[in-house]
Design an enzyme around this catalytic site. Structure first.
Site, PDB file in Angstrom:
ATOM      1  N   GLN A  41      42.942  42.776  40.613  1.00 44.68           N
ATOM      2  CA  GLN A  41      43.471  43.909  41.377  1.00 44.68           C
ATOM      3  C   GLN A  41      42.752  44.030  42.715  1.00 44.68           C
ATOM      4  O   GLN A  41      41.720  43.392  42.933  1.00 44.68           O
ATOM      5  CB  GLN A  41      43.279  45.197  40.565  1.00 44.68           C
ATOM      6  CG  GLN A  41      41.829  45.403  40.134  1.00 44.68           C
ATOM      7  CD  GLN A  41      41.664  46.188  38.847  1.00 44.68           C
ATOM      8  OE1 GLN A  41      42.634  46.655  38.253  1.00 44.68           O
ATOM      9  NE2 GLN A  41      40.435  46.361  38.395  1.00 44.68           N
ATOM     10  N   GLU A  54      34.677  46.755  30.607  1.00 49.56           N
ATOM     11  CA  GLU A  54      35.441  46.805  31.863  1.00 49.56           C
ATOM     12  C   GLU A  54      35.861  45.374  32.218  1.00 49.56           C
ATOM     13  O   GLU A  54      35.039  44.465  32.209  1.00 49.56           O
ATOM     14  CB  GLU A  54      34.536  47.406  32.964  1.00 49.56           C
ATOM     15  CG  GLU A  54      35.032  47.229  34.373  1.00 49.56           C
ATOM     16  CD  GLU A  54      36.388  47.903  34.649  1.00 49.56           C
ATOM     17  OE1 GLU A  54      36.511  49.104  34.411  1.00 49.56           O
ATOM     18  OE2 GLU A  54      37.315  47.183  35.100  1.00 49.56           O
ATOM     19  N   ASP A  97      39.766  54.699  29.231  1.00 51.65           N
ATOM     20  CA  ASP A  97      39.671  55.163  30.622  1.00 51.65           C
ATOM     21  C   ASP A  97      40.188  54.055  31.536  1.00 51.65           C
ATOM     22  O   ASP A  97      39.464  53.511  32.356  1.00 51.65           O
ATOM     23  CB  ASP A  97      38.202  55.516  30.933  1.00 51.65           C
ATOM     24  CG  ASP A  97      38.019  55.998  32.363  1.00 51.65           C
ATOM     25  OD1 ASP A  97      39.025  56.247  33.050  1.00 51.65           O
ATOM     26  OD2 ASP A  97      36.853  56.108  32.786  1.00 51.65           O
TER      27      ASP A  97
HETATM   28  N1  SPD Z   1      46.301  57.333  38.826  1.00 53.85           N
HETATM   29  C1  SPD Z   1      45.004  57.536  38.338  1.00 53.85           C
HETATM   30  C2  SPD Z   1      44.727  56.967  37.015  1.00 53.85           C
HETATM   31  C3  SPD Z   1      43.269  56.999  36.803  1.00 53.85           C
HETATM   32  C4  SPD Z   1      42.786  56.687  35.484  1.00 53.85           C
HETATM   33  N2  SPD Z   1      41.410  56.257  35.423  1.00 53.85           N
HETATM   34  C5  SPD Z   1      40.571  56.711  36.438  1.00 53.85           C
HETATM   35  C6  SPD Z   1      39.227  56.096  36.373  1.00 53.85           C
HETATM   36  C7  SPD Z   1      38.155  57.104  36.474  1.00 53.85           C
HETATM   37  N3  SPD Z   1      37.067  56.755  35.644  1.00 53.85           N
END
Ligand code: SPD
Length: 283
Positions: free
Chosen positions: A31, A106, A154
């Site tokens: 990305q 991650e 997340d």
């Molecule tokens: N469009 C926003 C989506 C965000 C989801 N994760 C955010 C990461 C923050 N730790």
């Protein structure tokens, strides 16, 4: 560099943030990760042109994705975060003194690198309980069996590498990775963005099928599309509004001191009250 960042969430409609400086830009294997200095929100991280966090409003998302589920569990010792490379969710999880080990998986090390450099104070990187792995979260969770008390998803939006985080198969892997009293939370997008309704319904249908309990809850995040954000809670039996959970919230928060800026017991109770148009999205 443009003077404004725009995230369009419907045709020509979107969010505008004033920019001062581009601090970081890297097209990784997964990305485009960028960090800007803004005129109002401190530093801002975007992924593929979508806002992930700003220094000024990140506390809402991170407190809300972490604390309802962490307090729901009676003794969260082993926790897994899928995604979360900026470290904010880990910081909130590690406030809980019961936590002995936290795996943060991650996929993109550039997110962690950018956060460490441009978001000081967001990640609790020095905490010895934190184990950061750069791997595919779906493959990681698929290989785990009855290992975790809490799993937190997340990830970013359901396009590109995060798409699989909205599928039923993935939630079955999460269920299997949790111990018998395990609990899960996930970010599930903005109820105001019609393009994401299908993914939201898909997540809640999957959670209803796979878990015993599942609920949506809401938080208010100014830099996410339309400011209203949804999250999922799911468990193998623990009800998130049970009396003993609310007692844990009250007692736990008093031991945190006044460190939280959004989450409190009343927010925990109120966040699960859904407006009718939101309920309809997932019915
Ligand atoms: N469009 C926003 C989506 C965000 C989801 N994760 C955010 C990461 C923050 N730790």
């Amino acid at each position: 560099m443009p003077i404004q960042f725009n995230e369009f969430y419907h045709e020509k409609t979107g969010l505008t943030i004033g920019l001062e400086k581009l601090l970081f830009s890297e097209q990784t294997d997964y990305q485009l990760v960028e960090v800007y200095e803004t005129d109002t929100w401190g530093n801002l991280m975007t992924i593929d042109g979508m806002v992930m966090l700003s220094q000024k409003d990140e506390f809402v998302y991170h407190e809300m994705v972490a604390h309802p589920v962490m307090f729901a569990h009676p003794n969260p010792e082993k926790v897994l975060i899928i995604g979360g490379g900026d470290g904010g969710t880990a910081r909130e999880v590690l406030r809980h003194p019961s936590v002995k080990h936290l795996d943060l998986v991650e996929i993109d090390e550039a997110v962690v690198r950018a956060s460490k450099e441009f978001f000081p104070g967001v990640g609790a990187w020095g905490d010895a309980r934190l184990n950061v792995l750069f791997e595919d979260g779906i493959a990681f969770v698929k290989a785990a069996r009855a290992k975790y008390d809490v799993v937190i998803i997340d990830g970013s939006d359901p396009v590109g590498p995060a798409e699989g985080l909205f599928e039923k198969e993935f939630f079955q892997y999460c269920f299997d990775a949790l111990k018998e009293d395990g609990v899960l939370s996930a970010q599930t997008e903005s109820p105001w963005v019609a393009d994401y309704h299908k993914s939201m319904k898909q997540v809640f249908d999957a959670l209803n099928d796979v878990f015993t309990e599942s609920d949506m809850y809401l938080g208010y995040i100014p830099l996410y599309p339309a400011g209203m954000w949804s999250f999922a809670y799911a468990s193998k039996g623990i009800k998130v509004q049970a009396e003993d959970v609310l007692t844990r919230v009250e007692e736990g928060l008093s031991s945190f001191g006044n460190e939280l800026k959004y989450y409190n017991k009343a927010v925990h109770q109120g966040a699960f009250a859904l407006p009718n148009f939101v309920k309809e999205i997932i019915q």
